[in-house]
Design an enzyme around this catalytic site. Structure first.
Site, PDB file in Angstrom:
ATOM      1  N   VAL A  22     -21.405  10.612  11.281  1.00 50.61           N
ATOM      2  CA  VAL A  22     -20.384  10.217  12.367  1.00 50.61           C
ATOM      3  C   VAL A  22     -19.209  10.768  12.267  1.00 50.61           C
ATOM      4  CG1 VAL A  22     -19.421   7.775  12.767  1.00 50.61           C
ATOM      5  CG2 VAL A  22     -21.626   7.838  12.000  1.00 50.61           C
ATOM      6  N   ASP A  41     -13.201  15.248   3.214  1.00 49.80           N
ATOM      7  CA  ASP A  41     -13.881  14.758   2.515  1.00 49.80           C
ATOM      8  C   ASP A  41     -13.723  15.114   1.111  1.00 49.80           C
ATOM      9  OD1 ASP A  41     -17.211  14.239   3.670  1.00 49.80           O
ATOM     10  OD2 ASP A  41     -17.096  14.812   1.465  1.00 49.80           O
ATOM     11  N   PHE A 158     -22.554   4.241  18.158  1.00 51.59           N
ATOM     12  CA  PHE A 158     -23.966   4.002  18.719  1.00 51.59           C
ATOM     13  C   PHE A 158     -24.559   5.497  18.669  1.00 51.59           C
ATOM     14  CE2 PHE A 158     -21.073   0.757  20.409  1.00 51.59           C
ATOM     15  CZ  PHE A 158     -21.763  -0.396  19.818  1.00 51.59           C
ATOM     16  N   LEU A 159     -24.388   6.398  17.748  1.00 52.89           N
ATOM     17  CA  LEU A 159     -24.935   7.818  17.747  1.00 52.89           C
ATOM     18  C   LEU A 159     -26.338   7.794  17.325  1.00 52.89           C
ATOM     19  CD1 LEU A 159     -21.901   9.506  16.385  1.00 52.89           C
ATOM     20  CD2 LEU A 159     -22.493   9.064  18.813  1.00 52.89           C
ATOM     21  N   LYS A 210     -22.253  -4.088  16.931  1.00 58.84           N
ATOM     22  CA  LYS A 210     -23.125  -2.979  16.345  1.00 58.84           C
ATOM     23  C   LYS A 210     -24.280  -3.430  15.871  1.00 58.84           C
ATOM     24  CE  LYS A 210     -24.483   0.443  14.402  1.00 58.84           C
ATOM     25  NZ  LYS A 210     -23.997   1.776  14.313  1.00 58.84           N
ATOM     26  N   GLY A 263     -37.322   3.717  10.769  1.00 58.60           N
ATOM     27  CA  GLY A 263     -36.652   3.950   9.688  1.00 58.60           C
ATOM     28  C   GLY A 263     -35.468   4.645   9.826  1.00 58.60           C
ATOM     29  N   CYS A 266     -29.949   3.813   9.605  1.00 57.29           N
ATOM     30  CA  CYS A 266     -29.329   2.709  10.165  1.00 57.29           C
ATOM     31  C   CYS A 266     -30.068   1.468  10.283  1.00 57.29           C
ATOM     32  CB  CYS A 266     -28.944   2.896  11.512  1.00 57.29           C
ATOM     33  SG  CYS A 266     -27.284   4.197  11.532  1.00 57.29           S
ATOM     34  N   LYS A 269     -31.110  -0.494   6.990  1.00 63.07           N
ATOM     35  CA  LYS A 269     -29.996  -1.104   6.400  1.00 63.07           C
ATOM     36  C   LYS A 269     -29.286  -2.213   7.169  1.00 63.07           C
ATOM     37  CE  LYS A 269     -26.518   1.957   6.530  1.00 63.07           C
ATOM     38  NZ  LYS A 269     -24.894   1.256   6.723  1.00 63.07           N
TER      39      LYS A 269
END
Ligand code: UDX
Length: 439
Positions: A22, A41, A158-159, A210, A263, A266, A269
């Site tokens: 993301v 990061d 929403f990728l 979401k 699977g 996203c 989970k």
């Protein structure tokens, strides 16, 4: 205090904290739109790699935009959070929210990142939470920041993996959840060049949108998997049944392909997290519980199909798996249905080989305990196999040379858990073909 426009003039400056799927996609796309972006990061090796123009993940179009951004000078990467955040108009939080032991999303990284950026934020900065967070988290970010001169805005992504850049640049909609109107307006202006509908709401509604979308899509796939199983039972053809459903505009064709179960990073989970959110608020979300149970049963359905193709038992049977990733066009093995199916087969004594076009490493910890041999092509994986099972919808599996495949195998079982191979062609090549709701 409500402030706006206090962060200096000039090009819009953006810091993106966390450069996973993301965050990195957001960083390259915002740079593509002309903003000045720093991706932050903690992983130094990853920062060096991205700074050299090498995307750390397989994602269509990402490498091109990464190099475009670096070349134009609008995009940079760093481990220095403070420097990236200082003077930024927008700070996007894109850190992971892994599943905690109790099913709820673990907010540790979001809270850590918030505390870390707090002293460096310019007055009037907008902190944007893109990480998928439980309903009510915006308040926790506000508390962790402890600043009343900045705004916190929920802006879920929403990728789809494999299509992340395309989805980012051409979204069906942008969702913005904000308490302060000036912050909603500022973020709307950032997205304005995309020309997409913008839904502005409060943070709790935005966070709920979401989860609602992912739960709905997961339920849609579970539903169509159940329809395919029913087709097998009643002797109907799932491909035709689904075509007949998908032309109904109220239903639509997306997320209507039957398979070995859903699977990825996203759906599993987020469905668990939403169940937990509902439970915490005294609501039992039975439809969602059923979708999750149906998905788990779907792995066993495919195991049963392999067992039937092998004559009833899988112990000692050589099975070749085509596909390991959770879907095509990604190298992501997280919560892959292919691995869920293979681990059940391994537990029942099957001997496994596999090929996946993304080239996974045999030493990937997600493949531990399967006794799996990872091969370089379809035919090597299928050598001496009794049964071949297609588990991921990589386009090259639809074009497999069926005569050659049959020639290298010891048996003739072909389980097509993604309905990719033409049943007639498979039968002509001598296979005992079975697909999802079609044979
Ligand atoms: C999903 C959502 O689509 C995206 O909007 C959200 O932000 C993140 O989660 P992604 O995890 O990349 O994206 O995968 P998606 O393409 O939705 O597929 C999820 C799982 O469902 C995969 O395992 C896929 O193989 C399976 N699936 C999907 C099907 O079995 N059939 C379908 O028709 C679609």
């Amino acid at each position: 205090m409500s402030v706006s426009g206090e962060v200096g003039a000039g090009p819009t400056r953006v810091a993106v904290i966390g450069t996973g799927y993301v965050g990195l996609t957001t960083a390259v796309c915002l740079a593509h739109l002309g903003n000045s972006v720093v991706g932050v990061d903690v992983d130094e090796a990853k920062v060096a790699r991205m700074s050299a123009g090498e995307p750390p993940i397989l994602e269509e179009g990402l490498g091109e935009l990464l190099r475009e951004g670096l070349g134009s000078g609008r995009l940079a990467f760093s481990c220095d959070t403070a420097a990236a955040v200082r003077g930024a108009n927008f700070v996007f939080l894109c850190v992971p929210t892994p599943q905690g032991a109790d099913g709820a999303a673990d907010l540790r990284f979001v809270e850590q990142a918030s505390a870390q950026i707090a002293p460096h934020l310019a007055p009037g900065a907008v902190v944007v939470t893109k990480s998928t967070v439980p309903v009510g988290s915006a308040g926790k970010v506000v508390a962790a920041l402890g600043r009343d001169d900045v705004a916190v805005v929920s802006n879920p992504e929403f990728l789809r993996e494999g299509k992340a850049v395309e989805d980012w640049l051409h979204p069906d909609r942008v969702v913005i959840g904000a308490e302060q109107e000036w912050a909603a307006n500022a973020l709307s202006a950032l997205y304005e060049p995309l020309g997409a509908p913008i839904v502005v709401t409060d943070p709790a509604s935005s966070e709920t949108i979401k989860y609602a979308c992912n739960a709905f899509l997961a339920a849609k796939v579970s539903f169509v998997n159940s329809i395919a199983n029913l087709c097998s039972a009643v002797g109907a053809n799932a491909t035709d049944v689904i075509a007949g459903m998908s032309y109904d505009r109220r239903i639509g064709a997306d997320h209507l392909a039957p398979g070995p179960g859903w699977g990825g990073s996203c759906f599993p989970k987020d469905t668990q997290a939403l169940l937990r959110i509902a439970e915490d608020h005294g609501y039992r979300f039975e439809l969602l519980e059923a979708s999750i149970r149906a998905n788990d049963a779907q792995f066993d359905t495919v195991v049963g199909m392999v067992a039937s193709a092998a004559g009833g038992e899988v112990s000692g049977v050589r099975v070749a798996a085509l596909g390991l990733t959770f879907k095509a066009a990604t190298d992501d093995l997280r919560d892959s249905p292919a691995i869920s199916v293979l681990s059940r087969l391994a537990a029942r004594g099957a001997r496994l080989r596999a090929y996946d076009p993304s080239g996974p490493s045999a030493s990937d910890p997600r493949l531990d305990g399967l006794g799996l041999e990872v091969c370089d092509d379809v035919y090597e994986a299928a050598r001496d196999a009794h049964v071949v099972v297609v588990l991921t919808e990589w386009p090259e599996f639809a074009a497999v040379d069926l005569a050659r495949l049959a020639g290298v195998m010891a048996g003739r079982g072909l389980v097509d858990a993604r309905n990719m191979i033409d049943p007639g062609a498979a039968k002509s090549a001598g296979f005992a073909y079975v697909g999802m709701g079609r044979s």
